[in-house]
Design a protein around this motif. Structure first.
Motif, PDB file in Angstrom:
ATOM      1  N   MET A 111      52.549  60.867   8.646  1.00 36.58           N
ATOM      2  CA  MET A 111      53.584  59.933   8.212  1.00 36.58           C
ATOM      3  C   MET A 111      53.023  58.959   7.184  1.00 36.58           C
ATOM      4  N   LYS A 112      53.774  58.786   6.119  1.00 33.86           N
ATOM      5  CA  LYS A 112      53.388  57.929   5.004  1.00 33.86           C
ATOM      6  C   LYS A 112      53.789  56.478   5.296  1.00 33.86           C
ATOM      7  N   PRO A 113      52.891  55.515   5.028  1.00 31.70           N
ATOM      8  CA  PRO A 113      53.218  54.108   5.268  1.00 31.70           C
ATOM      9  C   PRO A 113      54.469  53.658   4.510  1.00 31.70           C
ATOM     10  N   GLN A 114      55.198  52.750   5.134  1.00 30.20           N
ATOM     11  CA  GLN A 114      56.371  52.090   4.567  1.00 30.20           C
ATOM     12  C   GLN A 114      57.430  53.063   4.049  1.00 30.20           C
ATOM     13  N   SER A 115      57.589  54.157   4.759  1.00 32.41           N
ATOM     14  CA  SER A 115      58.547  55.178   4.357  1.00 32.41           C
ATOM     15  C   SER A 115      59.687  55.236   5.367  1.00 32.41           C
ATOM     16  N   LEU A 116      60.865  55.590   4.883  1.00 32.15           N
ATOM     17  CA  LEU A 116      62.011  55.794   5.769  1.00 32.15           C
ATOM     18  C   LEU A 116      62.211  57.263   6.111  1.00 32.15           C
ATOM     19  N   ASP A 117      61.259  58.124   5.694  1.00 32.54           N
ATOM     20  CA  ASP A 117      61.334  59.544   6.036  1.00 32.54           C
ATOM     21  C   ASP A 117      61.276  59.695   7.550  1.00 32.54           C
ATOM     22  N   SER A 118      62.120  60.543   8.094  1.00 31.38           N
ATOM     23  CA  SER A 118      62.179  60.762   9.528  1.00 31.38           C
ATOM     24  C   SER A 118      61.291  61.945   9.918  1.00 31.38           C
ATOM     25  N   HIS A 119      60.527  61.767  10.994  1.00 28.91           N
ATOM     26  CA  HIS A 119      59.638  62.806  11.535  1.00 28.91           C
ATOM     27  C   HIS A 119      60.022  63.001  12.993  1.00 28.91           C
ATOM     28  N   CYS A 120      60.422  64.217  13.355  1.00 30.74           N
ATOM     29  CA  CYS A 120      60.982  64.460  14.687  1.00 30.74           C
ATOM     30  C   CYS A 120      60.186  65.489  15.484  1.00 30.74           C
ATOM     31  N   SER A 121      60.341  65.389  16.800  1.00 27.53           N
ATOM     32  CA  SER A 121      59.740  66.395  17.679  1.00 27.53           C
ATOM     33  C   SER A 121      60.524  67.701  17.538  1.00 27.53           C
ATOM     34  N   GLU A 122      59.821  68.821  17.712  1.00 23.39           N
ATOM     35  CA  GLU A 122      60.472  70.131  17.595  1.00 23.39           C
ATOM     36  C   GLU A 122      61.266  70.496  18.836  1.00 23.39           C
ATOM     37  N   LYS A 123      61.030  69.771  19.931  1.00 21.67           N
ATOM     38  CA  LYS A 123      61.802  69.956  21.157  1.00 21.67           C
ATOM     39  C   LYS A 123      61.797  68.626  21.911  1.00 21.67           C
TER      40      LYS A 123
END
Length: 148
Positions: A103-115
């Protein structure tokens, strides 16, 4: 009295968040990743999880934050107001790493669990890769003990 305390705590967290103050007084637990020990701060309330590692300018090499949720669900994280590059390990109840996300600092990109998972462990970006920890690896520690 309990509602007053909860209201004061919510106000404090909101003020700290608005002022850019990192939370530092969280419970801790020790986790094991093979031969590596992790000193993890435990974010278990909605307020603690919402603030997470925001505004931290530094963190010791083998320290991280374990986010604990009440029930398994697809968990998604972003890095708004988080200054450190992190890797999130999405972890099943038994400690098995489901997937990892840089995850990149100060980003609003969402990173989710695969399950659906109940745990997310954030460490410095690259910490897991340097130790060969990939999906399927099993972390050990009290939070991952067998649940009734």
């Amino acid at each position: 009295m309990k509602k007053l305390f909860a209201g004061c705590l919510t106000l404090f967290v909101s003020l700290a968040w608005a002022q850019g103050v990192p939370q530092t007084q969280l419970p801790r637990t020790t986790l094991k990743a093979g031969m590596h020990l992790i000193q993890a701060q435990v974010a278990q309330t909605p307020e603690q999880r919402a603030t997470g590692l925001m505004f931290r300018q530094e963190m010791p090499a083998n320290e991280g934050m374990l986010f604990v949720f009440e029930q398994a669900a697809v968990q998604c994280f972003w890095m708004k107001n988080t200054l450190l590059p992190l890797t999130a390990a999405f972890v099943a109840d038994d400690g098995t790493v489901v997937n990892l996300a840089d995850m990149k600092p100060q980003s609003l990109d969402s990173h989710c669990s695969e399950k659906p998972v109940r745990y997310v462990l954030e460490m410095h970006q690259g910490w897991f890769a340097k130790r060969g920890i990939q999906p399927g690896f099993k972390l050990m520690g009290a939070p991952f003990a067998t649940r009734p």
